[in-house]
Design a protein around this motif. Structure first.
Motif, PDB file in Angstrom:
ATOM      1  N   SER A   1       0.813  -1.222   0.000  1.00 28.53           N
ATOM      2  CA  SER A   1       0.000   0.000   0.000  1.00 28.53           C
ATOM      3  C   SER A   1       0.846   1.271   0.000  1.00 28.53           C
ATOM      4  O   SER A   1       0.337   2.354  -0.303  1.00 28.53           O
ATOM      5  CB  SER A   1      -0.933   0.008   1.215  1.00 28.53           C
ATOM      6  OG  SER A   1      -0.173  -0.028   2.422  1.00 28.53           O
ATOM      7  N   ASP A   2       2.141   1.144   0.329  1.00 28.04           N
ATOM      8  CA  ASP A   2       3.002   2.324   0.377  1.00 28.04           C
ATOM      9  C   ASP A   2       3.752   2.568  -0.928  1.00 28.04           C
ATOM     10  O   ASP A   2       4.668   3.379  -0.981  1.00 28.04           O
ATOM     11  CB  ASP A   2       3.999   2.202   1.532  1.00 28.04           C
ATOM     12  CG  ASP A   2       4.885   0.958   1.412  1.00 28.04           C
ATOM     13  OD1 ASP A   2       4.484   0.005   0.710  1.00 28.04           O
ATOM     14  OD2 ASP A   2       5.964   0.935   2.038  1.00 28.04           O
ATOM     15  N   SER A   3       3.378   1.891  -1.992  1.00 32.10           N
ATOM     16  CA  SER A   3       4.063   2.055  -3.275  1.00 32.10           C
ATOM     17  C   SER A   3       3.885   3.469  -3.812  1.00 32.10           C
ATOM     18  O   SER A   3       2.822   4.074  -3.686  1.00 32.10           O
ATOM     19  CB  SER A   3       3.510   1.051  -4.295  1.00 32.10           C
ATOM     20  OG  SER A   3       3.782  -0.277  -3.898  1.00 32.10           O
TER      21      SER A   3
ATOM     22  N   GLN B   1      -6.274  13.092  -9.156  1.00 28.86           N
ATOM     23  CA  GLN B   1      -6.155  14.410  -8.549  1.00 28.86           C
ATOM     24  C   GLN B   1      -6.185  14.380  -7.024  1.00 28.86           C
ATOM     25  O   GLN B   1      -5.674  15.295  -6.377  1.00 28.86           O
ATOM     26  CB  GLN B   1      -7.262  15.322  -9.073  1.00 28.86           C
ATOM     27  CG  GLN B   1      -8.675  14.851  -8.800  1.00 28.86           C
ATOM     28  CD  GLN B   1      -9.718  15.779  -9.410  1.00 28.86           C
ATOM     29  OE1 GLN B   1      -9.434  16.937  -9.648  1.00 28.86           O
ATOM     30  NE2 GLN B   1     -10.907  15.269  -9.674  1.00 28.86           N
ATOM     31  N   GLU B   2      -6.744  13.322  -6.436  1.00 28.26           N
ATOM     32  CA  GLU B   2      -6.805  13.246  -4.976  1.00 28.26           C
ATOM     33  C   GLU B   2      -5.730  12.335  -4.404  1.00 28.26           C
ATOM     34  O   GLU B   2      -5.777  11.986  -3.231  1.00 28.26           O
ATOM     35  CB  GLU B   2      -8.200  12.764  -4.545  1.00 28.26           C
ATOM     36  CG  GLU B   2      -9.328  13.702  -4.953  1.00 28.26           C
ATOM     37  CD  GLU B   2     -10.684  13.185  -4.533  1.00 28.26           C
ATOM     38  OE1 GLU B   2     -10.739  12.072  -3.970  1.00 28.26           O
ATOM     39  OE2 GLU B   2     -11.678  13.892  -4.755  1.00 28.26           O
ATOM     40  N   ASP B   3      -4.763  11.947  -5.199  1.00 28.33           N
ATOM     41  CA  ASP B   3      -3.821  10.922  -4.779  1.00 28.33           C
ATOM     42  C   ASP B   3      -2.373  11.328  -5.037  1.00 28.33           C
ATOM     43  O   ASP B   3      -1.513  10.492  -5.256  1.00 28.33           O
ATOM     44  CB  ASP B   3      -4.128   9.627  -5.542  1.00 28.33           C
ATOM     45  CG  ASP B   3      -3.606   8.399  -4.826  1.00 28.33           C
ATOM     46  OD1 ASP B   3      -3.269   8.516  -3.635  1.00 28.33           O
ATOM     47  OD2 ASP B   3      -3.526   7.344  -5.443  1.00 28.33           O
ATOM     48  N   ARG B   4      -2.075  12.608  -4.967  1.00 28.91           N
ATOM     49  CA  ARG B   4      -0.761  13.084  -5.383  1.00 28.91           C
ATOM     50  C   ARG B   4       0.337  12.783  -4.367  1.00 28.91           C
ATOM     51  O   ARG B   4       1.527  12.922  -4.681  1.00 28.91           O
ATOM     52  CB  ARG B   4      -0.813  14.582  -5.664  1.00 28.91           C
ATOM     53  CG  ARG B   4      -1.579  14.926  -6.929  1.00 28.91           C
ATOM     54  CD  ARG B   4      -1.501  16.418  -7.217  1.00 28.91           C
ATOM     55  NE  ARG B   4      -0.151  16.908  -7.339  1.00 28.91           N
ATOM     56  CZ  ARG B   4       0.585  16.802  -8.444  1.00 28.91           C
ATOM     57  NH1 ARG B   4       0.105  16.190  -9.511  1.00 28.91           N
ATOM     58  NH2 ARG B   4       1.807  17.290  -8.485  1.00 28.91           N
ATOM     59  N   HIS B   5      -0.006  12.353  -3.172  1.00 29.73           N
ATOM     60  CA  HIS B   5       1.039  12.029  -2.204  1.00 29.73           C
ATOM     61  C   HIS B   5       1.849  10.820  -2.659  1.00 29.73           C
ATOM     62  O   HIS B   5       3.071  10.790  -2.510  1.00 29.73           O
ATOM     63  CB  HIS B   5       0.422  11.753  -0.824  1.00 29.73           C
ATOM     64  CG  HIS B   5       1.434  11.292   0.181  1.00 29.73           C
ATOM     65  ND1 HIS B   5       2.461  12.099   0.619  1.00 29.73           N
ATOM     66  CD2 HIS B   5       1.598  10.089   0.812  1.00 29.73           C
ATOM     67  CE1 HIS B   5       3.215  11.421   1.492  1.00 29.73           C
ATOM     68  NE2 HIS B   5       2.710  10.211   1.618  1.00 29.73           N
TER      69      HIS B   5
END
Length: 268
Positions: free
Chosen positions: A97-99, A119-123
């Motif tokens: 999940s940390d990929s 757009q909501e996943d840029r981290h």
């Protein structure tokens, strides 16, 4: 979005795009009339191209799952194409999940659609413009440098993109530049259309792609294998798409109908 709106945004809807042709083969809807016409010309002589696109996508998924299982947590996907089912970040996260994933493409429609999706996943996932023909620009991109840690192993994905690189662009130099920037334990995932199968289909495909935004440059097995110079090939080596670690061995009677050779290499 209507074709007229894309045209107003400066998008050429009348020249077939390699990303949109691939989208059409996969059954997507992000393509224009010029793309569909060109794709149907190829499918008329090589209907297996549609299945080959699906096989290529399946290989990508198997390779990403394999690498995530090997502890790889960073993926640099160059020439990512239009988003579809089984995107790299989705597959990687099934295992880890940390990929972190960086998607690179030079097609403005690809960038528009990918950014809208993510757009909501840029981290953990970014989408940024880049051209494989100038890999130094990709590697020096501040956004890439901020997102990926080049001191830790990562996977570079060149899936169905190197066959749009001409000899004048020096494909071996491009791969070597990427390889030299990677630490030990990193991997190269590559698939490449080949001239070793279906002469009629090869001739038609290269002819049609001359009208597209990138030419199609098919290479033989030896030339494709040479792109892995400096990497140790992971078993089973350079093989037809269905032959690379299949989930259902023996399912395909003639793997060469996939039209594409592939492999995964590890940097010692």
């Amino acid at each position: 979005m209507a074709d007229e709106e894309w045209t107003r945004r400066g998008i050429d809807v009348n020249t077939p795009s390699v990303a949109r042709l691939y989208d059409y083969y996969l059954g997507g809807k992000d393509n224009f009339a010029a793309d569909r016409t060109a794709a149907e010309e190829i499918l008329a002589v090589a209907p297996e191209v549609r299945a080959a696109a699906r096989e290529n996508r399946a290989f990508l998924g198997r390779a990403v799952r394999f690498l995530a299982g090997q502890g790889i947590r960073q993926f640099l996907d160059i020439g990512t194409g239009l988003p579809t089912q089984g995107n790299v970040h989705e597959v990687a996260r099934e295992t880890a999940s940390d990929s972190r994933v960086a998607y690179i493409d030079n097609d403005p429609i690809v960038l528009t659609h990918a950014r809208a999706l993510l757009q909501e996943d840029r981290h953990q996932v970014i989408v940024t413009p880049g051209d494989l023909r100038t890999p130094e620009g990709i590697l020096k991109s501040p956004e890439i440098q901020d997102h990926l840690d080049f001191s830790r192993p990562m996977a570079v994905l060149l899936v169905a993109v190197m066959h749009f690189i001409t000899e004048a662009d020096d494909p071996r130099r491009i791969v070597a530049t990427l390889r030299d920037a990677l630490p030990s334990g990193s991997h190269l995932v590559l698939s490449h259309g080949t001239s070793d199968s279906r002469v009629e289909a090869v001739d038609k495909g290269t002819s049609v792609y001359k009208r597209a935004n990138s030419p199609l440059v098919l290479r033989n097995r030896q030339e494709i294998t040479e792109l892995f110079d400096g990497f140790d090939l992971v078993e089973p080596g350079v093989v037809w798409l269905p032959e690379w670690r299949p989930e259902e061995p023996g399912l395909h009677e003639d793997p060469s109908r996939s039209l594409i050779l592939c492999g995964v290499g590890r940097k010692p």
